[in-house]
Design an enzyme around this catalytic site. Structure first.
Site, PDB file in Angstrom:
ATOM      1  N   HIS A 157       0.829  -1.217   0.000  1.00 47.96           N
ATOM      2  CA  HIS A 157       0.000   0.000   0.000  1.00 47.96           C
ATOM      3  C   HIS A 157       0.864   1.268   0.000  1.00 47.96           C
ATOM      4  O   HIS A 157       0.419   2.321   0.440  1.00 47.96           O
ATOM      5  CB  HIS A 157      -0.952   0.025   1.203  1.00 47.96           C
ATOM      6  CG  HIS A 157      -1.729  -1.234   1.389  1.00 47.96           C
ATOM      7  ND1 HIS A 157      -2.890  -1.517   0.692  1.00 47.96           N
ATOM      8  CD2 HIS A 157      -1.494  -2.314   2.187  1.00 47.96           C
ATOM      9  CE1 HIS A 157      -3.352  -2.701   1.051  1.00 47.96           C
ATOM     10  NE2 HIS A 157      -2.524  -3.207   1.952  1.00 47.96           N
ATOM     11  N   SER A 278      14.500  22.040 -16.373  1.00 48.32           N
ATOM     12  CA  SER A 278      13.299  22.863 -16.508  1.00 48.32           C
ATOM     13  C   SER A 278      13.672  24.159 -17.205  1.00 48.32           C
ATOM     14  O   SER A 278      14.758  24.699 -17.011  1.00 48.32           O
ATOM     15  CB  SER A 278      12.705  23.163 -15.131  1.00 48.32           C
ATOM     16  OG  SER A 278      11.753  24.212 -15.194  1.00 48.32           O
ATOM     17  N   LYS A 284      15.871  21.893 -11.193  1.00 49.18           N
ATOM     18  CA  LYS A 284      15.124  20.674 -11.465  1.00 49.18           C
ATOM     19  C   LYS A 284      15.955  19.630 -12.209  1.00 49.18           C
ATOM     20  O   LYS A 284      16.755  19.938 -13.074  1.00 49.18           O
ATOM     21  CB  LYS A 284      13.871  20.985 -12.307  1.00 49.18           C
ATOM     22  CG  LYS A 284      12.817  21.800 -11.614  1.00 49.18           C
ATOM     23  CD  LYS A 284      12.179  21.047 -10.457  1.00 49.18           C
ATOM     24  CE  LYS A 284      11.364  19.854 -10.906  1.00 49.18           C
ATOM     25  NZ  LYS A 284      10.217  20.219 -11.766  1.00 49.18           N
ATOM     26  N   GLU A 291       9.287   8.709 -17.034  1.00 51.00           N
ATOM     27  CA  GLU A 291       7.895   9.101 -17.234  1.00 51.00           C
ATOM     28  C   GLU A 291       7.396   8.682 -18.614  1.00 51.00           C
ATOM     29  O   GLU A 291       6.240   8.254 -18.772  1.00 51.00           O
ATOM     30  CB  GLU A 291       7.754  10.606 -17.040  1.00 51.00           C
ATOM     31  CG  GLU A 291       7.967  11.050 -15.595  1.00 51.00           C
ATOM     32  CD  GLU A 291       8.020  12.556 -15.427  1.00 51.00           C
ATOM     33  OE1 GLU A 291       8.046  13.003 -14.276  1.00 51.00           O
ATOM     34  OE2 GLU A 291       8.045  13.279 -16.454  1.00 51.00           O
TER      35      GLU A 291
END
Length: 482
Positions: A157, A278, A284, A291
């Protein structure tokens, strides 16, 4: 003008819109090698059975090889008016050798021709994908050896459950990928029957030798039913299903990489090669490759669903609907191949932050189950009772705002007088993972054995399990090796 390849029945050519919707050359041109290989095998068989003269066979094969060289060299001009790769190749062959080219299509149809080409393409692609999967597995197994003793939280979980080793976690994906390779190999076995010679749908009256063409093209045997042969697309559906499961596994791993590399977790560092910055936030480091791997499953599952829907209502045998099989399949298999390559690169460059992982593993009372197991093993307390006692121990630790290892023996005895000081030996995360030596468990010794087993299987060379590299917790906060 009507199409010279099939237009004797027609007085005029197709409407521009008809040509647009009908043409597949924009995507099926990538089948050129398979199409020419199938034609060479077919011409050879026609000559061997006396249907074609040796002179025509030699002329056809020489011409086809010239066409192949033109396509590979980039000088071939593909025509939308000729619809597909089959007609484009045959038309150019006719320009080169004349009327003999028209004899090549004896005893076959575009229906069995495209089924043969597509099967050959899928078979070649499966072989490449299996190699890519093995390469990723090897990268994971090698990293698992390096991190056999690195302790991290195991989750259920997405909550801390029990400590595990990072190597054990990585080997879980090696097992998944092994099943993925197995599914693709199984699909390859089932598809390896040759449709060539089934003609349009009913077979042919010519005395062809389908076993010969099957053998020349590397098939195990010819298909046994001509109707099934030209209308079957199970082979690509099964391959796409296997690809979708594999992509799902890659997506799960990519999701973990995104989580692990976040500032909140900080478990791993991904290299500059597989991250981006970024345009506005200079600090970043975005895990874009992970992704995108995570997203690719949408295209792959979409291709499977698309083709299932195309096929579900088609009567036997061939229908033009089946032309929609290739474009989605090409995209899906390309996407899986790219995802495997990206994931292999990320795994190879990934650096574990061992200190951060261990610190996280100690949170959330992750050794609570070890207390329950100790109560059962050492004090002969039934597990359900031990579970209840352990819950009280956790509640006390929460009240005192400390970890389980911070409780004193007096604290333990306040809950159950039978507990003695030996219990402290099971409270560390190191003791927890080391104790789980059951087959398939997370103990470092197990990880090293399983990693060596996989490296032996994947490379075909014997690999002995490594000796443990680190005797105790250690390692640099930036992920360096201790």
């Amino acid at each position: 003008m009507s199409n010279k390849m099939w237009g004797g029945r027609f007085a005029t050519g197709p409407d521009a819109i008809m040509e647009e919707i009908n043409a597949s050359i924009g995507f099926d041109q990538r089948l050129f090698r398979q199409d020419i290989a199938g034609s060479i095998a077919h011409a050879t068989m026609l000559a061997e059975t006396g249907i074609l003269t040796q002179e025509d066979r030699d002329s056809i094969i020489a011409g086809l090889n010239e066409v192949l060289a033109e396509i590979e060299g980039g000088s071939f001009t593909f025509s939308r008016a000729l619809e597909d790769i089959h007609m484009n190749v045959e038309s150019r062959l006719r320009e080169k050798i004349g009327d003999a080219a028209g004899r090549l299509h004896t005893a076959r149809s575009r229906n069995d021709q495209v089924a043969t080409d597509f099967k050959l393409y899928v078979r070649d692609t499966i072989d490449t994908l299996v190699i890519q999967i093995s390469t990723l597995q090897l990268a994971l197994a090698t990293k698992a050896e390096d991190e056999a003793e690195t302790i991290m939280p195991g989750f259920t979980h997405l909550q801390n459950a029990q400590p595990v080793t990072f190597g054990h976690h990585l080997l879980a994906y090696v097992e998944m990928l092994g099943r993925d390779a197995g599914r693709l190999i199984d699909a390859r076995k089932r598809l390896n029957e040759s449709p060539l010679g089934s003609a349009a749908l009913a077979g042919t009256p010519y005395p062809i030798d389908r076993d010969m063409t099957a053998q020349k093209l590397g098939f195990d045997r010819p298909t046994a039913n001509s109707l099934d042969a030209v209308s079957d697309r199970d082979f690509i559906l099964e391959t796409l299903a296997a690809a979708a499961i594999c992509a799902m596994h890659l997506s799960r791993f990519a999701e973990e990489m995104v989580i692990w590399s976040s500032a909140q977790f900080g478990f791993v560092k991904l290299s500059d090669k597989f991250t981006t910055g970024s345009s506005i936030m200079p600090q970043k480091r975005n895990p874009d490759a992970a992704e995108l791997v995570r997203a690719k499953i949408g295209r792959i599952v979409g291709a499977l669903n698309s083709l299932l829907i195309v096929m579900k209502g088609l009567p036997l045998a061939y229908s033009k609907d089946m032309q929609e099989d290739k474009e989605v399949a090409f995209d899906a298999l390309d996407s899986l191949s790219l995802s495997l390559a990206a994931m292999t690169g990320m795994v190879g460059d990934m650096i574990a932050n061992r200190d951060k992982m261990r610190a996280s593993a100690t949170a959330g009372f992750s050794t609570a189950t070890d207390i329950a197991d100790w109560l059962v093993r050492e004090l002969d307390i039934p597990f359900r009772d031990a579970h209840h006692i352990t819950g009280q121990v956790v509640a006390l630790a929460e009240k005192k705002d400390c970890g389980l290892e911070g409780l004193t023996i007096e604290d333990f005895k306040s809950i159950d007088q039978r507990i003695d000081s030996r219990i402290h030996k099971v409270l560390t995360v190191e003791a927890s993972v080391a104790a789980r030596q059951s087959y398939g468990g997370t103990a470092p010794a197990n990880v090293l054995i399983q990693a060596a087993r996989w490296k032996t299987e994947l490379t075909g060379k014997p690999h002995e399990p490594r000796a443990p590299a680190r005797k105790k917790h250690g390692g640099h906060g930036d992920g360096g090796v201790a």
